[in-house]
Scaffold this motif. Structure first.
Motif, PDB file in Angstrom:
ATOM      1  N   ASN A  58       2.226  -3.821   4.419  1.00  0.00           N
ATOM      2  CA  ASN A  58       0.953  -4.454   4.046  1.00  0.00           C
ATOM      3  C   ASN A  58       0.815  -4.498   2.524  1.00  0.00           C
ATOM      4  O   ASN A  58       0.799  -3.473   1.869  1.00  0.00           O
ATOM      5  CB  ASN A  58      -0.183  -3.635   4.682  1.00  0.00           C
ATOM      6  N   ASN A  94       0.822  -1.208   0.000  1.00  0.00           N
ATOM      7  CA  ASN A  94       0.000   0.000   0.000  1.00  0.00           C
ATOM      8  C   ASN A  94       0.858   1.261   0.000  1.00  0.00           C
ATOM      9  O   ASN A  94       0.366   2.346  -0.209  1.00  0.00           O
ATOM     10  CB  ASN A  94      -1.031  -0.019   1.142  1.00  0.00           C
ATOM     11  N   GLN A  95       2.157   1.105   0.248  1.00  0.00           N
ATOM     12  CA  GLN A  95       3.082   2.238   0.114  1.00  0.00           C
ATOM     13  C   GLN A  95       4.353   1.689  -0.521  1.00  0.00           C
ATOM     14  O   GLN A  95       4.732   0.560  -0.245  1.00  0.00           O
ATOM     15  CB  GLN A  95       3.472   2.799   1.488  1.00  0.00           C
TER      16      GLN A  95
HETATM   17  C1  LIG Z   1      -0.580   0.702   4.694  1.00  0.00           C
HETATM   18  O1  LIG Z   1      -0.824  -0.340   5.605  1.00  0.00           O
HETATM   19  C2  LIG Z   1      -0.333  -0.134   6.919  1.00  0.00           C
HETATM   20  C3  LIG Z   1      -0.544  -1.384   7.708  1.00  0.00           C
HETATM   21  O2  LIG Z   1      -1.816  -1.801   7.626  1.00  0.00           O
HETATM   22  C4  LIG Z   1      -1.055   1.059   7.524  1.00  0.00           C
HETATM   23  O3  LIG Z   1      -0.556   1.313   8.813  1.00  0.00           O
HETATM   24  C5  LIG Z   1      -0.845   2.265   6.641  1.00  0.00           C
HETATM   25  O4  LIG Z   1      -1.554   3.371   7.128  1.00  0.00           O
HETATM   26  C6  LIG Z   1      -1.248   1.990   5.226  1.00  0.00           C
HETATM   27  N1  LIG Z   1      -0.885   3.089   4.372  1.00  0.00           N
HETATM   28  C7  LIG Z   1      -1.734   3.636   3.514  1.00  0.00           C
HETATM   29  C8  LIG Z   1      -1.201   4.755   2.671  1.00  0.00           C
HETATM   30  O5  LIG Z   1      -2.880   3.254   3.418  1.00  0.00           O
END
Ligand SMILES: *[C@@H]1O[C@H](CO)[C@@H](O)[C@H](O)[C@H]1NC(C)=O
Ligand SMILES: *[C@@H]1O[C@H](CO)[C@@H](O)[C@H](O)[C@H]1NC(C)=O
Ligand SMILES: *[C@@H]1O[C@H](CO)[C@@H](O)[C@H](O)[C@H]1NC(C)=O
Length: 349
Positions: free
Chosen positions: A263, A241-242
């Motif tokens: 994640n 997700n990043q």
């Molecule tokens: C990506 O996933 C992590 C773990 O679940 C979370 O903490 C984080 O906020 C997420 N980042 C985005 C940009 O959604």
């Protein structure tokens, strides 16, 4: 020819016999009547076609002799006509065989005579095409190639001839079409043909309707619903997700501290979407003693103390690999910046 002429070979009798001849073929009277004709429908003017004079039919007791099965036709006493007496269902009488004929014997008294009468029951389009089931489930692999053909069971129609001649259409579909193949004149094979690649992730189930129409006027139709499930292929890689996770960590953080949770998600299904996480590359290499990742959850934790003065910045390359048969992976970077805390006693000069 109708018999009896020899006994009274008058000129008048000969004329009568000639007039009746159009209906007599090989000594038989033939008529035809459409199935499902209403009771009372006149099938033929039997007395007249046998050359009888007015009133003779009744006087000489013109009648049918039934042989077991009910005939569904009878001789109407007064007129000597053959009329429909009960329901005539061609499909029940003859099934698929054609022509469908009732063979009757007709008796006449004084003198005793026997005539053979054949009534052909003609087909009307009273049966719609029927598929074996109202709905059919089909599973098709996501990566099936366009042009792939999937056999379908066709419909059947109890009528005969053009009333049973079926053609098929498919509800509008971007991905599928229907194809009929005539292997010989009697059997037709039906196929669902894939026209455009499938993508389970955009549409996992396609619902289509196949309609069979017969050749009657008006045509009757029957339908079957196709429920097509697209079987997943591992055609998507996990994606984080990043692309970069930046973490600031104070250098006195305890062992076991959660650094970050990475994640990744995978739009495929089942094991094609399940993944394991691992750290591919540690920068500097000594970081492998300090960071571990939980292969299932993606939690990265400290396994040893940090020291800002030795290494102020770590760079980890993390991989998520799905568990598909030919696995695909996604990648991300975790940058850990160590924050200095005042842990060095001032040097005294
Ligand atoms: C990506 O996933 C992590 C773990 O679940 C979370 O903490 C984080 O906020 C997420 N980042 C985005 C940009 O959604
Ligand atoms: C088709 O699949 C559905 C749900 O998966 C099921 O309920 C149904 O019984 C199946 N129908 C046939 C004809 O197999
Ligand atoms: C991972 O990220 C996805 C999409 O950003 C999100 O839906 C999901 O809840 C996250 N998983 C965890 C464990 O945080």
């Amino acid at each position: 020819m109708v018999g009896g002429g020899a006994a009274r070979r008058s000129w008048g009798a000969a004329v009568l016999v000639l007039q009746a001849a159009w209906a007599l073929v090989g000594g038989q009277v033939r008529y035809s009547v459409p199935e499902e004709a209403e009771a009372g429908t006149v099938v033929g003017r039997l007395a007249q076609d046998l050359g009888l004079e007015a009133g003779e039919a009744e006087a000489r007791r013109l009648r049918l002799v039934s042989r077991g099965r009910r005939a569904s036709v009878e001789v109407s006493g007064a007129s000597g006509a053959l009329v429909v007496s009960s329901r005539l269902d061609r499909e029940e009488l003859c099934g698929k065989s054609a022509p469908c004929a009732l063979r009757l014997e007709v008796l006449l008294d004084r003198p005793l005579r026997v005539f053979h009468v054949e009534v052909e029951v003609t087909d009307i389009n009273d049966n719609a095409p029927r598929f074996p089931a109202a709905s059919k489930n089909i599973s098709i692999a996501e990566l099936s190639l366009p042009g792939s053909r999937f056999p379908l069971e066709g419909a059947s129609d109890a009528d005969i001839g053009s009333n049973a001649q079926l053609s098929y259409t498919l509800s509008p579909s971007e991905h599928f079409s229907i194809e009929e193949e005539t292997s010989d004149s009697r059997t037709k094979s039906l196929f669902l043909v894939l026209r455009k690649p499938l993508d389970r992730e955009s549409l996992s189930e396609h619902r289509l309707v196949v309609t069979a129409s017969d050749g009657g006027r008006p045509a009757l139709t029957g339908t079957v619903q196709l429920v097509i499930s697209v079987l997943d292929a591992n055609d998507n890689a996990p994606q984080f997700n990043q692309s970069v996770y930046k973490v600031d960590l104070s250098e006195d953080a305890a062992e076991g501290t959660l650094v970050v949770r990475v994640n990744a998600t995978d739009p495929d299904e089942g094991i094609n979407s399940e993944m394991i996480y691992e750290i591919d590359t540690f920068n500097p290499p000594s970081a492998s003693d300090i960071f571990t990742i939980d292969a299932n959850s993606g939690h990265i934790r400290l396994t040893a103390p940090l020291d800002y003065e030795t290494v102020p910045l770590y760079d980890l390359h993390v991989k998520a690999k799905d568990k598909g048969w030919s696995p695909l992976s996604g990648h991300c970077k975790v940058v850990v910046e160590v924050l200095d805390v005042n842990d060095n006693a001032p040097e005294v000069w």
